[in-house]
Design a protein around this motif. Structure first.
Motif, PDB file in Angstrom:
ATOM      1  N   THR A  36       0.808  -1.665   0.319  1.00 22.63           N
ATOM      2  CA  THR A  36      -0.093  -0.039   0.263  1.00 22.63           C
ATOM      3  C   THR A  36       1.151   1.289  -0.240  1.00 22.63           C
ATOM      4  O   THR A  36       0.530   2.226   0.633  1.00 22.63           O
ATOM      5  CB  THR A  36      -0.663   0.085   1.009  1.00 22.63           C
ATOM      6  OG1 THR A  36      -0.528   0.241   2.209  1.00 22.63           O
ATOM      7  CG2 THR A  36      -1.600  -1.209   1.098  1.00 22.63           C
ATOM      8  N   THR A  40       1.831   2.281  -5.689  1.00 19.34           N
ATOM      9  CA  THR A  40       0.255   2.048  -5.617  1.00 19.34           C
ATOM     10  C   THR A  40      -0.653   3.037  -5.509  1.00 19.34           C
ATOM     11  O   THR A  40      -1.122   2.745  -6.176  1.00 19.34           O
ATOM     12  CB  THR A  40      -0.131   0.838  -4.508  1.00 19.34           C
ATOM     13  OG1 THR A  40       1.046   0.101  -4.048  1.00 19.34           O
ATOM     14  CG2 THR A  40      -1.289   0.172  -4.466  1.00 19.34           C
ATOM     15  N   ARG A  41      -0.815   3.982  -4.751  1.00 20.90           N
ATOM     16  CA  ARG A  41      -1.624   5.176  -4.187  1.00 20.90           C
ATOM     17  C   ARG A  41      -1.425   6.206  -5.697  1.00 20.90           C
ATOM     18  O   ARG A  41      -2.966   6.265  -6.262  1.00 20.90           O
ATOM     19  CB  ARG A  41      -1.311   6.485  -2.890  1.00 20.90           C
ATOM     20  CG  ARG A  41      -1.616   5.554  -2.195  1.00 20.90           C
ATOM     21  CD  ARG A  41      -0.928   6.617  -1.166  1.00 20.90           C
ATOM     22  NE  ARG A  41      -0.726   6.471   0.202  1.00 20.90           N
ATOM     23  CZ  ARG A  41      -2.000   6.078   0.782  1.00 20.90           C
ATOM     24  NH1 ARG A  41      -2.679   7.859   0.621  1.00 20.90           N
ATOM     25  NH2 ARG A  41      -2.071   5.708   2.344  1.00 20.90           N
ATOM     26  N   LEU A  58      -8.898   1.927   0.059  1.00 19.44           N
ATOM     27  CA  LEU A  58      -8.084   0.854  -0.625  1.00 19.44           C
ATOM     28  C   LEU A  58      -6.349   0.917  -0.047  1.00 19.44           C
ATOM     29  O   LEU A  58      -5.451  -0.688  -0.017  1.00 19.44           O
ATOM     30  CB  LEU A  58      -7.791   0.779  -2.122  1.00 19.44           C
ATOM     31  CG  LEU A  58      -9.160   0.529  -2.607  1.00 19.44           C
ATOM     32  CD1 LEU A  58      -8.629   0.965  -4.352  1.00 19.44           C
ATOM     33  CD2 LEU A  58      -9.325  -0.797  -2.858  1.00 19.44           C
ATOM     34  N   THR A  59      -5.845   1.783   0.163  1.00 18.25           N
ATOM     35  CA  THR A  59      -4.113   1.432   1.139  1.00 18.25           C
ATOM     36  C   THR A  59      -4.584   2.389   2.339  1.00 18.25           C
ATOM     37  O   THR A  59      -2.917   2.371   2.959  1.00 18.25           O
ATOM     38  CB  THR A  59      -3.778   3.196   0.237  1.00 18.25           C
ATOM     39  OG1 THR A  59      -4.551   4.075   0.374  1.00 18.25           O
ATOM     40  CG2 THR A  59      -3.518   2.181  -1.659  1.00 18.25           C
ATOM     41  N   GLN A  61      -3.624   2.182   6.420  1.00 15.49           N
ATOM     42  CA  GLN A  61      -2.761   0.827   7.378  1.00 15.49           C
ATOM     43  C   GLN A  61      -4.290   0.244   8.308  1.00 15.49           C
ATOM     44  O   GLN A  61      -4.100  -1.081   8.383  1.00 15.49           O
ATOM     45  CB  GLN A  61      -2.481   1.540   8.415  1.00 15.49           C
ATOM     46  CG  GLN A  61      -0.799   2.297   7.063  1.00 15.49           C
ATOM     47  CD  GLN A  61      -0.041   1.750   6.706  1.00 15.49           C
ATOM     48  OE1 GLN A  61       0.586   1.318   7.602  1.00 15.49           O
ATOM     49  NE2 GLN A  61      -0.020   2.159   5.313  1.00 15.49           N
ATOM     50  N   ASN A  77     -14.068  -4.740   1.997  1.00 18.41           N
ATOM     51  CA  ASN A  77     -12.704  -5.368   3.160  1.00 18.41           C
ATOM     52  C   ASN A  77     -13.189  -6.424   3.746  1.00 18.41           C
ATOM     53  O   ASN A  77     -14.119  -7.116   4.300  1.00 18.41           O
ATOM     54  CB  ASN A  77     -12.583  -3.637   4.049  1.00 18.41           C
ATOM     55  CG  ASN A  77     -11.372  -3.981   4.811  1.00 18.41           C
ATOM     56  OD1 ASN A  77     -10.904  -5.186   5.067  1.00 18.41           O
ATOM     57  ND2 ASN A  77      -9.927  -2.900   4.951  1.00 18.41           N
ATOM     58  N   ARG A  96      -8.134  -5.589   0.615  1.00 20.20           N
ATOM     59  CA  ARG A  96      -9.531  -4.254   0.162  1.00 20.20           C
ATOM     60  C   ARG A  96      -9.453  -4.370  -1.554  1.00 20.20           C
ATOM     61  O   ARG A  96      -8.652  -4.180  -2.127  1.00 20.20           O
ATOM     62  CB  ARG A  96      -8.485  -3.228   0.034  1.00 20.20           C
ATOM     63  CG  ARG A  96      -7.963  -3.087   1.702  1.00 20.20           C
ATOM     64  CD  ARG A  96      -6.971  -3.699   1.763  1.00 20.20           C
ATOM     65  NE  ARG A  96      -6.045  -2.766   2.649  1.00 20.20           N
ATOM     66  CZ  ARG A  96      -5.845  -2.127   3.117  1.00 20.20           C
ATOM     67  NH1 ARG A  96      -5.167  -0.853   3.025  1.00 20.20           N
ATOM     68  NH2 ARG A  96      -5.115  -2.080   4.586  1.00 20.20           N
ATOM     69  N   VAL A 107      -6.021  -5.252  -2.957  1.00 23.20           N
ATOM     70  CA  VAL A 107      -4.670  -4.804  -2.867  1.00 23.20           C
ATOM     71  C   VAL A 107      -4.865  -5.250  -1.341  1.00 23.20           C
ATOM     72  O   VAL A 107      -5.542  -5.252  -0.272  1.00 23.20           O
ATOM     73  CB  VAL A 107      -5.313  -3.157  -2.151  1.00 23.20           C
ATOM     74  CG1 VAL A 107      -3.466  -2.520  -1.315  1.00 23.20           C
ATOM     75  CG2 VAL A 107      -5.688  -2.711  -3.433  1.00 23.20           C
ATOM     76  N   THR A 108      -3.368  -5.498  -1.364  1.00 19.20           N
ATOM     77  CA  THR A 108      -3.366  -6.762   0.193  1.00 19.20           C
ATOM     78  C   THR A 108      -2.339  -5.656   0.491  1.00 19.20           C
ATOM     79  O   THR A 108      -1.224  -5.695  -0.158  1.00 19.20           O
ATOM     80  CB  THR A 108      -3.069  -7.744   0.390  1.00 19.20           C
ATOM     81  OG1 THR A 108      -2.421  -8.366  -1.006  1.00 19.20           O
ATOM     82  CG2 THR A 108      -4.375  -8.404  -0.843  1.00 19.20           C
ATOM     83  N   ARG A 109      -1.431  -5.574   1.862  1.00 19.75           N
ATOM     84  CA  ARG A 109      -0.369  -5.417   2.610  1.00 19.75           C
ATOM     85  C   ARG A 109       0.505  -6.617   2.965  1.00 19.75           C
ATOM     86  O   ARG A 109       1.496  -6.637   3.131  1.00 19.75           O
ATOM     87  CB  ARG A 109      -1.050  -5.449   3.903  1.00 19.75           C
ATOM     88  CG  ARG A 109      -1.216  -3.428   3.808  1.00 19.75           C
ATOM     89  CD  ARG A 109      -1.080  -2.632   4.942  1.00 19.75           C
ATOM     90  NE  ARG A 109      -0.218  -2.467   5.629  1.00 19.75           N
ATOM     91  CZ  ARG A 109       0.377  -2.694   7.079  1.00 19.75           C
ATOM     92  NH1 ARG A 109      -0.716  -2.751   7.847  1.00 19.75           N
ATOM     93  NH2 ARG A 109       1.021  -1.895   7.593  1.00 19.75           N
TER      94      ARG A 109
END
Length: 317
Positions: A36, A40-41, A58-59, A61, A77, A96, A107-109
């Motif tokens: 993220t 990505t942003r 989506l990004t 924390q 989510n 997300r 999107v995944t962390r």
């Protein structure tokens, strides 16, 4: 920026780069990011042209399972298991998802186990539209969590069968670990069920009735797991109370043994201490039979005290 994409035309999937996905006009496009960060942003803002509130969602924390419907799609989510190291207070990693007709961005962390299942379904052609892809995500997450929750239940079953005052500390550690895990999973499964329920009821032509039925089934499984985790938490609390009682009983038993031993030796210590004084005037101190008499007296006193305790059933307390 780490990520990949798939373009799907007539049920045939082909892997593409994130850069190619920005201008891809296939029937269905899935773009997935692992991270993220700023890159990505920037892609979400400049290439996908998403509004700022969706980029932030989506990004973000810190996230919790939720679902928000929009005119053109939905933001979802979900939380699932990750094989990467996670925080003790945050046992499930998030994915997300932004879904519109013909396009899905996820999107995944941390890498989710379910992501591999979804990617394989896309390759096999079983997930070729946004509804199928989200349904596959939800089903894969619940399928992956199901045996984990069942294992926690088995651990509690084993602890219940192994209740023993001599294993209090070992069992308390096992029960505490299972209880903490149950609380950590349940923290996200309840809102996840609500998010999936809301998704199944959203209006939009990008989600078919079959997809809604599968999403609702995944929500039911999430609800069932949340209820099972609540039962595990309550059972763990009861076992913890039982172990506390067993430990108290064990301490009482040991204290009783120490008290009995002290009661037996207290008069003996007094007599031997009295006659051990190096002073004149002790009765019969100069008699040749004095030592034998003191030994016999100590034995008689000990037997008398033990007999008294036996009659009072102190040894069975």
């Amino acid at each position: 920026m780490s990520g990949f994409g798939y373009r799907i035309d007539n049920g045939v999937a082909r892997r593409i780069t994130v850069k190619e996905a920005a201008a891809c006009d296939a029937g269905m496009v899935w773009v997935h990011f692992s991270g993220t960060g700023d890159a990505t942003r920037a892609w979400l803002r400049d290439e996908a042209r998403l509004p700022e509130h969706l980029v932030e969602a989506l990004t973000a924390q810190e996230t919790r399972p939720r679902c928000d419907g929009y005119d053109t799609g939905a933001y979802l989510n979900l939380r699932g298991r990750s094989e990467e190291e996670v925080y003790p207070s945050d046992l499930l990693a998030s994915v997300r998802i932004w879904a519109t007709k013909g396009r899905v961005i996820s999107v995944t962390r941390k890498h989710l186990v379910a992501t591999d299942v979804v990617e394989q379904a896309v390759k096999d052609g079983t997930a070729d539209d946004p509804g199928d892809l989200i349904t596959t995500f939800a089903t894969a997450i619940t399928n992956d969590l199901d045996p984990v929750v069942a294992e926690l239940g088995d651990q509690i079953d084993d602890c219940e069968q192994e209740l023993d005052a001599n294993r209090v500390y070992e069992l308390r550690r096992k029960v505490t670990r299972a209880r903490i895990a149950a609380i950590g999973y349940r923290r996200f499964l309840n809102p996840q069920r609500a998010a999936l329920d809301k998704l199944a009821q959203l209006q939009g032509d990008w989600l078919s009735e079959d997809d809604r039925a599968h999403v609702a089934a995944a929500a039911d499984r999430a609800a069932r797991m949340a209820e099972e985790l609540e039962a595990i938490r309550e059972r763990a609390s009861l076992i913890h109370e039982t172990l506390t009682d067993l430990r108290a009983e064990l301490i009482d038993t040991r204290s009783l043994i120490i008290a009995i031993a002290a009661m037996v030796f207290l008069p003996l210590t007094f007599i031997t201490g009295l006659y051990g004084m190096n002073v004149a005037g002790l009765p019969y101190a100069q008699k040749p039979w004095a030592f034998d008499a003191i030994i016999i007296a100590c034995i008689v006193i000990s037997v008398g005290i033990i007999a008294y305790f036996l009659r009072r059933h102190w040894f069975r307390a």
